[in-house]
Scaffold this active site. Structure first.
Site, PDB file in Angstrom:
ATOM      1  N   HIS A   1     -14.486  27.460 -23.626  1.00 32.48           N
ATOM      2  CA  HIS A   1     -15.356  27.376 -22.447  1.00 32.48           C
ATOM      3  C   HIS A   1     -15.128  28.648 -21.650  1.00 32.48           C
ATOM      4  CE1 HIS A   1     -15.972  22.987 -23.089  1.00 32.48           C
ATOM      5  NE2 HIS A   1     -14.777  23.100 -23.653  1.00 32.48           N
TER       6      HIS A   1
ATOM      7  N   HIS B   1     -18.306  17.449 -27.849  1.00 31.25           N
ATOM      8  CA  HIS B   1     -16.928  16.990 -27.679  1.00 31.25           C
ATOM      9  C   HIS B   1     -16.916  15.491 -27.997  1.00 31.25           C
ATOM     10  CE1 HIS B   1     -16.380  20.749 -25.633  1.00 31.25           C
ATOM     11  NE2 HIS B   1     -15.172  20.467 -25.178  1.00 31.25           N
TER      12      HIS B   1
ATOM     13  N   GLU C   1     -11.753  13.269 -27.997  1.00 35.67           N
ATOM     14  CA  GLU C   1     -10.658  13.946 -27.282  1.00 35.67           C
ATOM     15  C   GLU C   1      -9.890  12.847 -26.535  1.00 35.67           C
ATOM     16  OE1 GLU C   1     -11.960  16.538 -24.111  1.00 35.67           O
ATOM     17  OE2 GLU C   1     -10.067  17.667 -24.068  1.00 35.67           O
TER      18      GLU C   1
ATOM     19  N   ASP D   1      -9.927  26.433 -26.164  1.00 35.05           N
ATOM     20  CA  ASP D   1     -10.557  25.528 -25.198  1.00 35.05           C
ATOM     21  C   ASP D   1     -10.693  26.172 -23.802  1.00 35.05           C
ATOM     22  OD1 ASP D   1     -11.839  23.207 -24.433  1.00 35.05           O
ATOM     23  OD2 ASP D   1     -10.086  21.897 -24.550  1.00 35.05           O
TER      24      ASP D   1
HETATM   25  N1  ADE Z   1     -14.865  21.254 -20.209  1.00 33.81           N
HETATM   26  C1  ADE Z   1     -14.025  22.273 -20.332  1.00 33.81           C
HETATM   27  N2  ADE Z   1     -13.002  21.939 -21.135  1.00 33.81           N
HETATM   28  C2  ADE Z   1     -13.229  20.675 -21.556  1.00 33.81           C
HETATM   29  C3  ADE Z   1     -12.547  19.779 -22.405  1.00 33.81           C
HETATM   30  N3  ADE Z   1     -11.406  20.090 -23.010  1.00 33.81           N
HETATM   31  N4  ADE Z   1     -13.054  18.552 -22.580  1.00 33.81           N
HETATM   32  C4  ADE Z   1     -14.197  18.204 -21.974  1.00 33.81           C
HETATM   33  N5  ADE Z   1     -14.877  19.007 -21.172  1.00 33.81           N
HETATM   34  C5  ADE Z   1     -14.404  20.245 -20.962  1.00 33.81           C
HETATM   35 ZN    ZN Z   2     -13.614  21.843 -24.759  1.00 33.19          ZN
END
Ligand code: ADE
Ligand code: ZN
Length: 334
Positions: free
Chosen positions: A16, A194, A197, A275
């Site tokens: 990101h 995503h 997670e 990330d």
């Molecule tokens: N936005 C930035 N990093 C993120 C992550 N690890 N999981 C979800 N949204 C995000």
């Molecule tokens: Zn992410």
């Protein structure tokens, strides 16, 4: 092993750009935009990077990006990232940006996109780093907002290769975004999300069956379901795994317990990524290095992870093969 990792050619597929905002640059840009940060100094800000779950991080991440106002700010942010990864032998990067994190603050979509894109183009010319831009929908917002964002992106198809889904996972399953992803796919965008997670295996299943993703971002919790794991392995779909993120957001309690070996043994096409490196304490080499040290990755396993990264890019096959050839040339001498 650290030298082997440092010199290893790599691709980054889960990054990101707003998560690369180092405190020093944040203070510098805040000052020139005359914005008061709610932290005394760089030290105090870094101290706040102590998270026990995803939402803790997101709160501070959205606060941080509030400093980004002008196209030059987005350019500087992206350029700082590129110069870092250039030193780390990252040859290709497919980065996320969160347009709604900016448009909701009154910053035009084009201000963010153009700043990011111009830096990436300069990075390609001056540093030789190829790239792709993926815009993510914020899943804590509704589908109409995502659709409006997709409509803004249609004028910029030359600059954006794909769409993704990020932000608060729990309570915001992929199926909430069925229509907007269908439209994005019909418009020719690559699709990622995503999933798994913090969310359950069911969210990973929905990412596959409802959104029709081509890569799964994170995917850790897919491992809780053997049938799902086997299905992903058989399909050859990549997982963009983020070890230091997993540690900092308490997806794993200790890097020693990271499931990367389990993923590889299950035949999953795992890749290593950073990330939000400014918040989680490391870029690509730190992610590879600390993970390798913690779980005892072999040289072959590290090479496989790097190869998976190149093979999972959205580049045309010939460009993918050219990058894999660079990896092979390195492995033949290292
Ligand atoms: N936005 C930035 N990093 C993120 C992550 N690890 N999981 C979800 N949204 C995000
Ligand atoms: Zn992410």
């Amino acid at each position: 092993m650290q030298t082997f990792i440092e010199n290893l050619p790599k691709a980054e597929l889960h990054l990101h750009i707003e998560g690369t905002f180092e405190p020093e640059l944040m203070f510098e840009i805040a000052q020139r935009n005359e914005i008061d940060l709610p932290f005394e100094d760089v030290e105090a800000l870094r101290k706040a990077y102590d998270f026990s779950r995803l939402q803790d991080f997101l709160d501070i991440y959205y606060q941080g990006m509030n400093v980004l106002r002008e196209e030059q700010d987005f350019y500087d942010l992206t350029w700082a990232y590129l110069t870092k990864i250039h030193k780390q032998n990252v040859l290709h990067t497919e980065i996320f940006f969160d347009p709604q994190g900016h448009t909701d603050r009154g910053i035009p979509f084009e201000t963010a996109l153009n700043g990011i894109y111009n830096a990436l183009q300069d990075g390609q010319k001056q540093l030789g780093i190829s790239f792709g831009v993926i815009m993510c929908f914020l899943r804590h917002l509704d589908e109409d907002a995502a659709m409006a964002t997709l409509e803004q992106a249609l004028a910029h198809k030359d600059k954006i290769i794909g769409v993704g889904l990020d932000s608060s996972e729990m309570g915001h399953p992929p199926e909430k975004f069925t229509n907007v992803f269908a439209r994005a796919k019909a418009e020719g965008f690559h699709i990622v999300a995503h999933a798994g997670e913090e969310g359950p295996p069911e969210y990973v299943r929905q990412a596959l069956d409802v959104l029709h993703v081509e890569r799964i971002d994170h995917g850790n919790r897919a491992l809780e379901d053997d049938v799902l794991t086997q299905r992903i392995a058989k399909s050859g779909m990549a997982l963009t795994v983020c070890p230091l993120s997993n540690l900092k957001l308490c997806v794993v309690d200790d890097l020693k317990n990271h499931p990367i070996k389990k993923m590889l043994k299950a035949g999953l096409k795992a890749t290593i990524n950073s990330d939000d490196p400014a918040y989680f304490g490391g870029y690509m080499n730190e992610n590879f290095g600390q993970l390798a040290e913690a779980v005892g990755l072999t040289r072959d396993e590290i090479a496989t992870l790097a190869r998976n990264g190149f093979e999972a890019t959205f580049l045309p096959k010939d460009q993918q093969q050219a990058l894999v050839a660079k990896l092979d040339a390195y492995l033949a001498t290292a």
